[in-house]
Write a protein that holds these residues in place. Structure first.
Motif, PDB file in Angstrom:
ATOM      1  N   LEU A 292      41.305  64.046  57.936  1.00 59.02           N
ATOM      2  CA  LEU A 292      40.880  62.687  57.595  1.00 59.02           C
ATOM      3  C   LEU A 292      41.237  61.708  58.701  1.00 59.02           C
ATOM      4  CD1 LEU A 292      41.849  62.458  53.796  1.00 59.02           C
ATOM      5  CD2 LEU A 292      39.536  62.506  54.767  1.00 59.02           C
ATOM      6  N   ALA A 293      42.442  61.881  59.286  1.00 62.40           N
ATOM      7  CA  ALA A 293      42.870  60.995  60.368  1.00 62.40           C
ATOM      8  C   ALA A 293      41.949  61.122  61.571  1.00 62.40           C
ATOM      9  CB  ALA A 293      44.309  61.310  60.760  1.00 62.40           C
ATOM     10  N   PHE A 294      41.573  62.342  61.932  1.00 58.36           N
ATOM     11  CA  PHE A 294      40.672  62.538  63.064  1.00 58.36           C
ATOM     12  C   PHE A 294      39.288  61.975  62.780  1.00 58.36           C
ATOM     13  CE2 PHE A 294      43.827  65.154  65.010  1.00 58.36           C
ATOM     14  CZ  PHE A 294      43.475  65.254  66.344  1.00 58.36           C
ATOM     15  N   ALA A 295      38.925  61.939  61.513  1.00 59.24           N
ATOM     16  CA  ALA A 295      37.631  61.369  61.138  1.00 59.24           C
ATOM     17  C   ALA A 295      37.693  59.856  60.984  1.00 59.24           C
ATOM     18  CB  ALA A 295      37.141  62.008  59.842  1.00 59.24           C
ATOM     19  N   GLY A 296      38.896  59.273  61.147  1.00 58.04           N
ATOM     20  CA  GLY A 296      39.069  57.841  61.001  1.00 58.04           C
ATOM     21  C   GLY A 296      39.062  57.370  59.565  1.00 58.04           C
ATOM     22  N   GLU A 297      39.388  58.282  58.641  1.00 58.58           N
ATOM     23  CA  GLU A 297      39.286  57.954  57.222  1.00 58.58           C
ATOM     24  C   GLU A 297      40.628  57.974  56.506  1.00 58.58           C
ATOM     25  OE1 GLU A 297      36.499  60.751  55.700  1.00 58.58           O
ATOM     26  OE2 GLU A 297      34.814  59.984  56.895  1.00 58.58           O
ATOM     27  N   HIS A 298      41.734  58.150  57.253  1.00 50.69           N
ATOM     28  CA  HIS A 298      43.045  58.141  56.616  1.00 50.69           C
ATOM     29  C   HIS A 298      43.567  56.712  56.572  1.00 50.69           C
ATOM     30  CE1 HIS A 298      47.196  59.146  55.637  1.00 50.69           C
ATOM     31  NE2 HIS A 298      46.824  60.413  55.454  1.00 50.69           N
ATOM     32  N   ALA A 299      44.142  56.325  55.458  1.00 54.14           N
ATOM     33  CA  ALA A 299      44.572  54.941  55.270  1.00 54.14           C
ATOM     34  C   ALA A 299      45.807  54.581  56.089  1.00 54.14           C
ATOM     35  CB  ALA A 299      44.858  54.685  53.786  1.00 54.14           C
ATOM     36  N   GLU A 300      46.596  55.590  56.500  1.00 55.83           N
ATOM     37  CA  GLU A 300      47.875  55.295  57.157  1.00 55.83           C
ATOM     38  C   GLU A 300      48.036  55.907  58.537  1.00 55.83           C
ATOM     39  OE1 GLU A 300      50.788  56.770  54.476  1.00 55.83           O
ATOM     40  OE2 GLU A 300      50.475  55.218  52.977  1.00 55.83           O
ATOM     41  N   ILE A 301      47.254  56.903  58.889  1.00 52.01           N
ATOM     42  CA  ILE A 301      47.508  57.687  60.092  1.00 52.01           C
ATOM     43  C   ILE A 301      46.340  57.617  61.070  1.00 52.01           C
ATOM     44  CG2 ILE A 301      47.947  60.007  61.005  1.00 52.01           C
ATOM     45  CD1 ILE A 301      49.292  60.684  58.375  1.00 52.01           C
ATOM     46  N   LEU A 302      46.674  57.328  62.311  1.00 57.12           N
ATOM     47  CA  LEU A 302      45.748  57.483  63.427  1.00 57.12           C
ATOM     48  C   LEU A 302      46.283  58.609  64.303  1.00 57.12           C
ATOM     49  CD1 LEU A 302      45.204  53.759  64.505  1.00 57.12           C
ATOM     50  CD2 LEU A 302      43.611  55.199  63.216  1.00 57.12           C
ATOM     51  N   PRO A 303      45.421  59.505  64.799  1.00 56.90           N
ATOM     52  CA  PRO A 303      45.915  60.605  65.635  1.00 56.90           C
ATOM     53  C   PRO A 303      46.282  60.127  67.024  1.00 56.90           C
ATOM     54  CG  PRO A 303      43.528  60.664  65.524  1.00 56.90           C
ATOM     55  CD  PRO A 303      43.964  59.556  64.598  1.00 56.90           C
ATOM     56  N   ALA A 304      46.991  60.977  67.758  1.00 58.29           N
ATOM     57  CA  ALA A 304      47.305  60.695  69.158  1.00 58.29           C
ATOM     58  C   ALA A 304      46.019  60.423  69.919  1.00 58.29           C
ATOM     59  CB  ALA A 304      48.050  61.880  69.762  1.00 58.29           C
ATOM     60  N   ARG A 305      46.125  59.628  70.988  1.00 61.62           N
ATOM     61  CA  ARG A 305      44.927  59.217  71.727  1.00 61.62           C
ATOM     62  C   ARG A 305      44.213  60.418  72.325  1.00 61.62           C
ATOM     63  NH1 ARG A 305      48.561  57.854  75.808  1.00 61.62           N
ATOM     64  NH2 ARG A 305      48.663  55.651  75.330  1.00 61.62           N
ATOM     65  N   ASN A 306      42.899  60.339  72.328  1.00 66.31           N
ATOM     66  CA  ASN A 306      42.084  61.376  72.942  1.00 66.31           C
ATOM     67  C   ASN A 306      42.416  61.454  74.428  1.00 66.31           C
ATOM     68  OD1 ASN A 306      40.162  63.354  73.278  1.00 66.31           O
ATOM     69  ND2 ASN A 306      38.422  61.957  73.271  1.00 66.31           N
ATOM     70  N   GLY A 307      42.568  62.665  74.935  1.00 61.68           N
ATOM     71  CA  GLY A 307      42.968  62.877  76.319  1.00 61.68           C
ATOM     72  C   GLY A 307      44.392  63.328  76.466  1.00 61.68           C
ATOM     73  N   ALA A 308      45.259  62.948  75.519  1.00 62.90           N
ATOM     74  CA  ALA A 308      46.647  63.395  75.543  1.00 62.90           C
ATOM     75  C   ALA A 308      46.725  64.824  75.012  1.00 62.90           C
ATOM     76  CB  ALA A 308      47.517  62.464  74.711  1.00 62.90           C
ATOM     77  N   ILE A 309      47.695  65.598  75.497  1.00 60.52           N
ATOM     78  CA  ILE A 309      47.813  66.981  75.066  1.00 60.52           C
ATOM     79  C   ILE A 309      48.103  67.081  73.573  1.00 60.52           C
ATOM     80  CG2 ILE A 309      50.258  67.174  75.662  1.00 60.52           C
ATOM     81  CD1 ILE A 309      49.661  70.088  76.539  1.00 60.52           C
ATOM     82  N   ALA A 310      48.775  66.086  72.997  1.00 61.07           N
ATOM     83  CA  ALA A 310      49.033  66.112  71.559  1.00 61.07           C
ATOM     84  C   ALA A 310      47.717  66.132  70.787  1.00 61.07           C
ATOM     85  CB  ALA A 310      49.875  64.906  71.155  1.00 61.07           C
ATOM     86  N   HIS A 311      46.790  65.293  71.184  1.00 58.59           N
ATOM     87  CA  HIS A 311      45.469  65.265  70.553  1.00 58.59           C
ATOM     88  C   HIS A 311      44.789  66.627  70.700  1.00 58.59           C
ATOM     89  CE1 HIS A 311      41.195  64.233  70.039  1.00 58.59           C
ATOM     90  NE2 HIS A 311      41.587  63.126  69.430  1.00 58.59           N
ATOM     91  N   PHE A 312      44.875  67.206  71.890  1.00 63.46           N
ATOM     92  CA  PHE A 312      44.285  68.510  72.194  1.00 63.46           C
ATOM     93  C   PHE A 312      44.885  69.602  71.294  1.00 63.46           C
ATOM     94  CE2 PHE A 312      44.555  72.425  74.787  1.00 63.46           C
ATOM     95  CZ  PHE A 312      43.224  72.647  75.064  1.00 63.46           C
ATOM     96  N   LEU A 313      46.211  69.630  71.171  1.00 60.41           N
ATOM     97  CA  LEU A 313      46.865  70.654  70.353  1.00 60.41           C
ATOM     98  C   LEU A 313      46.524  70.488  68.877  1.00 60.41           C
ATOM     99  CD1 LEU A 313      50.406  70.726  72.014  1.00 60.41           C
ATOM    100  CD2 LEU A 313      48.501  72.307  72.381  1.00 60.41           C
ATOM    101  N   LEU A 314      46.550  69.270  68.404  1.00 60.51           N
ATOM    102  CA  LEU A 314      46.263  69.023  66.988  1.00 60.51           C
ATOM    103  C   LEU A 314      44.813  69.365  66.657  1.00 60.51           C
ATOM    104  CD1 LEU A 314      48.207  65.668  66.607  1.00 60.51           C
ATOM    105  CD2 LEU A 314      48.774  67.832  65.466  1.00 60.51           C
ATOM    106  N   ARG A 315      43.898  69.025  67.544  1.00 58.05           N
ATOM    107  CA  ARG A 315      42.487  69.338  67.291  1.00 58.05           C
ATOM    108  C   ARG A 315      42.272  70.853  67.275  1.00 58.05           C
ATOM    109  NH1 ARG A 315      37.894  66.737  66.940  1.00 58.05           N
ATOM    110  NH2 ARG A 315      38.722  64.712  67.622  1.00 58.05           N
ATOM    111  N   ASN A 316      42.931  71.575  68.159  1.00 61.41           N
ATOM    112  CA  ASN A 316      42.791  73.031  68.160  1.00 61.41           C
ATOM    113  C   ASN A 316      43.439  73.661  66.929  1.00 61.41           C
ATOM    114  OD1 ASN A 316      41.599  74.541  70.737  1.00 61.41           O
ATOM    115  ND2 ASN A 316      42.435  72.585  71.410  1.00 61.41           N
TER     116      ASN A 316
END
Length: 323
Positions: A292-316
């Motif tokens: 939901l956070a990656f889809a922009g639909e979570h009320a409280e959580i935004l994911p790590a910025r695109n391009g950062a390895i955290a975003h890459f690991l979480l998406r995988n």
């Protein structure tokens, strides 16, 4: 990890041509070749052109008049298709009537345009534009930014304090007083995808954009293995014990000079006790919540910025493509 080198700043296979760094005649000849080009930075910002979603790193000929603004010798970056590539820093240039309030900020939105450059060519914050660059452009920009930052902070010998000289086409400094050789510094940082069942451990630091959460991370200490650093950092920051640790991917992170070592860790405890000096909050986030956070639909959580390895690991992890 099958997609490890698809991380931003990785995987372009740039020919760094390290064998030429000490070959002064070869470098001098390369600087006279008509296909030689240079990338240009100002205050750590690379010169780019194009539309916001698909930017190009600008490569200028070495006779371009804007390079007169450089106050130090260029860095030899390597070769592209056999042609030499350099990098120039023109940070001495002072733009007129430009607001520099956010210069160097977490997400600097400002862009600076030099009057001697072509329309559409501008200096932009690398963190903001990194995902709009091709892998090769991103690697060149990150490498140039990191090496210039190192020179900016290491002009004097750490052993005796004398001013050091730039050598090896910018990839080494030597102290003329005591002879000590200094090499570009890269700080190893572990960044951890800590899993327990269907959930991942995420945290946030003060000053981050509201709602943004990311993987926990920390510097590797002297005499410490990567695995030990993962376990220590997670326990220090969140009070969670970690068992098995495995490597996933790495990312050069030139803000200012880190190598992010992405690891997977299996949590063997669940209770969270944060160190408020280290982080502001930590929480377990289920796979469904993260989607939901990656889809922009979570009320409280935004994911790590695109391009950062955290975003890459979480998406995988969401896509079940870690292995």
């Amino acid at each position: 990890m099958r997609h490890a080198e698809e991380v931003t700043f990785g995987g372009s296979a740039l020919d760094r041509a390290a064998e030429l760094r000490g070959d002064i005649p070869a470098l001098a000849a390369a600087m006279q070749m008509p296909d030689t080009r240079t990338v240009v930075l100002w205050q750590g910002k690379p010169l780019v052109s194009g539309e916001e979603g698909a930017l190009d790193l600008v490569r200028l000929p070495l006779d371009h008049h804007v390079l007169a603004e450089a106050r130090q010798a260029p860095i030899f970056m390597g070769r592209e298709d056999g042609a030499a590539r350099f990098a120039h820093d023109i940070s001495a240039w002072q733009p007129e009537n430009v607001d520099l309030t956010n210069l160097g900020a977490f997400a600097d939105p400002s862009e600076q345009m030099h009057p001697s450059l072509a329309p559409g060519e501008r200096f932009a914050e690398l963190r903001r534009v990194m995902t709009a660059l091709s892998p090769r452009d991103a690697e060149l920009a990150a490498s140039a930014k990191a090496i210039f930052a190192w020179h900016g902070g290491h002009g004097f010998c750490a052993k005796c304090g004398a001013a050091s000289d730039v050598m090896q086409a910018g990839w080494q400094r030597i102290c003329p007083a005591c002879g000590t050789h200094h090499f570009p510094r890269t700080d190893p940082v572990v960044i951890m995808l800590i899993l327990r069942g269907n959930s991942v451990l995420l945290g946030r630091s003060p000053g981050w954009p509201t709602g943004m959460y990311s993987c926990l991370a920390g510097f590797v200490e002297p005499g410490e293995t990567i695995e030990a650093a993962v376990r220590r950092e997670v326990f220090e920051e969140a009070g969670v014990q970690v068992g098995a640790v495995s490597y996933l991917a790495s990312q050069p992170w030139p803000f200012p000079a880190s190598l992010m070592i992405g690891c997977r860790g299996e949590a063997i405890s669940e209770e969270i006790t944060i160190d408020p000096v280290e982080i502001e909050e930590a929480r377990w986030v289920s796979r469904e919540e993260l989607a939901l956070a990656f889809a922009g639909e979570h009320a409280e959580i935004l994911p790590a910025r695109n391009g950062a390895i955290a975003h890459f690991l979480l998406r995988n992890w969401l896509a079940d493509t870690l292995e």
